[in-house]
Design a protein around this motif. Structure first.
Motif, PDB file in Angstrom:
ATOM      1  N   LEU A 147      -6.606   2.988  -6.873  1.00  0.00           N
ATOM      2  CA  LEU A 147      -6.118   4.320  -6.530  1.00  0.00           C
ATOM      3  C   LEU A 147      -7.246   5.121  -5.890  1.00  0.00           C
ATOM      4  O   LEU A 147      -8.376   5.102  -6.366  1.00  0.00           O
ATOM      5  N   PHE A 148      -6.910   5.814  -4.806  1.00  0.00           N
ATOM      6  CA  PHE A 148      -7.887   6.554  -4.031  1.00  0.00           C
ATOM      7  C   PHE A 148      -7.328   7.925  -3.682  1.00  0.00           C
ATOM      8  O   PHE A 148      -6.117   8.086  -3.545  1.00  0.00           O
ATOM      9  N   THR A 149      -8.215   8.900  -3.511  1.00  0.00           N
ATOM     10  CA  THR A 149      -7.827  10.194  -2.966  1.00  0.00           C
ATOM     11  C   THR A 149      -8.640  10.405  -1.699  1.00  0.00           C
ATOM     12  O   THR A 149      -9.815  10.024  -1.625  1.00  0.00           O
ATOM     13  N   ARG A 203       1.793   1.002  -9.438  1.00  0.00           N
ATOM     14  CA  ARG A 203       0.752  -0.028  -9.603  1.00  0.00           C
ATOM     15  C   ARG A 203       1.007  -0.872 -10.848  1.00  0.00           C
ATOM     16  O   ARG A 203       0.948  -2.098 -10.810  1.00  0.00           O
ATOM     17  N   ASP A 204       1.314  -0.208 -11.946  1.00  0.00           N
ATOM     18  CA  ASP A 204       1.497  -0.926 -13.208  1.00  0.00           C
ATOM     19  C   ASP A 204       2.761  -1.789 -13.204  1.00  0.00           C
ATOM     20  O   ASP A 204       2.797  -2.844 -13.829  1.00  0.00           O
ATOM     21  N   VAL A 258       0.874  -1.169   0.000  1.00  0.00           N
ATOM     22  CA  VAL A 258       0.000   0.000   0.000  1.00  0.00           C
ATOM     23  C   VAL A 258       0.911   1.218   0.000  1.00  0.00           C
ATOM     24  O   VAL A 258       1.822   1.308   0.823  1.00  0.00           O
ATOM     25  N   ALA A 259       0.681   2.132  -0.931  1.00  0.00           N
ATOM     26  CA  ALA A 259       1.531   3.312  -1.062  1.00  0.00           C
ATOM     27  C   ALA A 259       0.714   4.568  -0.780  1.00  0.00           C
ATOM     28  O   ALA A 259      -0.464   4.645  -1.117  1.00  0.00           O
ATOM     29  N   GLY A 286      -3.177   2.506  -3.660  1.00  0.00           N
ATOM     30  CA  GLY A 286      -2.417   3.745  -3.593  1.00  0.00           C
ATOM     31  C   GLY A 286      -3.350   4.847  -3.145  1.00  0.00           C
ATOM     32  O   GLY A 286      -4.479   4.958  -3.636  1.00  0.00           O
ATOM     33  N   VAL A 287      -2.901   5.645  -2.182  1.00  0.00           N
ATOM     34  CA  VAL A 287      -3.744   6.684  -1.602  1.00  0.00           C
ATOM     35  C   VAL A 287      -3.015   8.018  -1.686  1.00  0.00           C
ATOM     36  O   VAL A 287      -1.860   8.115  -1.252  1.00  0.00           O
ATOM     37  N   VAL A 288      -3.691   9.021  -2.238  1.00  0.00           N
ATOM     38  CA  VAL A 288      -3.175  10.387  -2.222  1.00  0.00           C
ATOM     39  C   VAL A 288      -3.948  11.141  -1.152  1.00  0.00           C
ATOM     40  O   VAL A 288      -5.175  11.281  -1.242  1.00  0.00           O
ATOM     41  N   LEU A 289      -3.252  11.598  -0.132  1.00  0.00           N
ATOM     42  CA  LEU A 289      -3.855  12.430   0.898  1.00  0.00           C
ATOM     43  C   LEU A 289      -3.700  13.883   0.456  1.00  0.00           C
ATOM     44  O   LEU A 289      -2.626  14.288   0.018  1.00  0.00           O
TER      45      LEU A 289
END
Length: 61
Positions: A50-52, A24-25, A2-3, A34-37
């Motif tokens: 992928l999530f934000t 991911r690829d 998990v990034a 993958g999470v962008v905060l």
């Protein structure tokens, strides 16, 4: 795997996901998410795995 990435922006651009997208690829099924905060108001699920997420959601349920 998990990034996480942290951005100081309220609005994310497509390019803000490029690092997580590449990871991911390249890692395939080992990459779980993958999470962008960010400092914006809304969470999103823009692409596969992928999530934000607004950073304040870490302490405000």
């Amino acid at each position: 795997m998990v990034a996480f990435e942290i951005k100081g922006a309220q609005r994310l651009k497509d390019g803000d996901l490029s690092g997580l997208r590449t990871l991911r690829d390249r890692t395939g099924p080992d990459f779980r998410a993958g999470v962008v905060l960010h400092t914006g108001p809304r969470a999103a699920h823009p692409e596969d795995r992928l999530f934000t997420l607004p950073i304040d959601q870490l302490w405000n349920p």
